[in-house]
Design a protein around this motif. Structure first.
Motif, mmCIF file in Angstrom:
data_model
loop_
_atom_site.group_PDB
_atom_site.id
_atom_site.type_symbol
_atom_site.label_atom_id
_atom_site.label_comp_id
_atom_site.label_asym_id
_atom_site.label_seq_id
_atom_site.Cartn_x
_atom_site.Cartn_y
_atom_site.Cartn_z
ATOM 1 N N MET A 193 -3.717 1.915 6.094
ATOM 2 C CA MET A 193 -2.412 1.600 6.678
ATOM 3 C C MET A 193 -2.512 1.445 8.189
ATOM 4 O O MET A 193 -1.896 0.549 8.766
ATOM 5 C CB MET A 193 -1.396 2.691 6.325
ATOM 6 N N ARG A 194 -3.299 2.307 8.837
ATOM 7 C CA ARG A 194 -3.480 2.191 10.296
ATOM 8 C C ARG A 194 -4.161 0.875 10.654
ATOM 9 O O ARG A 194 -3.845 0.269 11.679
ATOM 10 C CB ARG A 194 -4.267 3.380 10.842
ATOM 11 N N LEU A 237 0.833 -1.206 0.000
ATOM 12 C CA LEU A 237 0.000 0.000 0.000
ATOM 13 C C LEU A 237 0.870 1.259 0.000
ATOM 14 O O LEU A 237 0.534 2.247 -0.654
ATOM 15 C CB LEU A 237 -0.928 -0.016 1.221
ATOM 16 N N LEU A 238 1.999 1.189 0.682
ATOM 17 C CA LEU A 238 2.940 2.309 0.705
ATOM 18 C C LEU A 238 3.476 2.581 -0.704
ATOM 19 O O LEU A 238 3.556 3.728 -1.140
ATOM 20 C CB LEU A 238 4.085 1.994 1.673
ATOM 21 N N GLY A 239 3.803 1.514 -1.424
ATOM 22 C CA GLY A 239 4.260 1.653 -2.809
ATOM 23 C C GLY A 239 3.178 2.229 -3.703
ATOM 24 O O GLY A 239 3.442 3.075 -4.571
ATOM 25 N N LEU A 240 1.967 1.787 -3.490
ATOM 26 C CA LEU A 240 0.824 2.294 -4.270
ATOM 27 C C LEU A 240 0.605 3.788 -3.994
ATOM 28 O O LEU A 240 0.385 4.570 -4.923
ATOM 29 C CB LEU A 240 -0.432 1.494 -3.907
ATOM 30 N N ALA A 241 0.698 4.174 -2.728
ATOM 31 C CA ALA A 241 0.547 5.586 -2.356
ATOM 32 C C ALA A 241 1.656 6.424 -2.990
ATOM 33 O O ALA A 241 1.422 7.547 -3.427
ATOM 34 C CB ALA A 241 0.564 5.737 -0.835
ATOM 35 N N VAL A 245 1.954 10.272 4.988
ATOM 36 C CA VAL A 245 0.913 9.880 4.046
ATOM 37 C C VAL A 245 -0.082 11.036 3.988
ATOM 38 O O VAL A 245 -0.683 11.395 4.993
ATOM 39 C CB VAL A 245 0.211 8.579 4.501
ATOM 40 N N ALA A 246 -0.240 11.616 2.792
ATOM 41 C CA ALA A 246 -1.059 12.820 2.641
ATOM 42 C C ALA A 246 -2.414 12.493 2.017
ATOM 43 O O ALA A 246 -2.932 13.252 1.216
ATOM 44 C CB ALA A 246 -0.312 13.852 1.799
ATOM 45 N N ASP A 247 -2.971 11.361 2.394
ATOM 46 C CA ASP A 247 -4.276 10.957 1.873
ATOM 47 C C ASP A 247 -5.001 10.191 2.969
ATOM 48 O O ASP A 247 -4.464 9.218 3.503
ATOM 49 C CB ASP A 247 -4.083 10.076 0.632
#
Length: 104
Positions: free
Chosen positions: A98-99, A13-17, A89-91
């Protein structure tokens, strides 16, 4: 973080963000994002510097931004393609998911 599957989902998810342009990286930019209310979650590397850890921990606490230190610098780097010890994370949507992975 309890298991490797949750961690892998978080890293994916971090990569996607990152590809979606929803991450803020680098100390000064992350501090700015926290101050401006743009940061929905701040991830700090478990192997990051102690003085930076204290600075971001205090800043996120005072601005009421979720803060996590369960990933290492290399894990964050592999997921995003950026060698950074702090990422915001700005979204809200990405941050919420993620949390969930961090709390499981």
């Amino acid at each position: 973080m309890t298991n490797e599957l949750e961690k892998q989902k978080l890293l994916n998810l971090l990569g996607l963000a990152r590809r979606a342009g929803k991450l803020v990286t680098g100390e000064d930019l992350v501090l700015g994002a926290i101050r401006n209310g743009k940061a929905s979650l701040v991830l700090f590397a478990a192997d990051g510097g102690q003085s930076s850890l204290k600075k971001f921990s205090n800043k996120t606490t005072s601005y009421n931004v979720p803060f996590d230190t369960s990933l290492t610098r290399s894990e964050m780097g592999d997921a995003t393609g950026l060698a950074r010890s702090v990422i915001a994370v700005a979204d809200r949507g990405f941050a919420k998911k993620m949390r969930e992975y961090l709390n499981n």
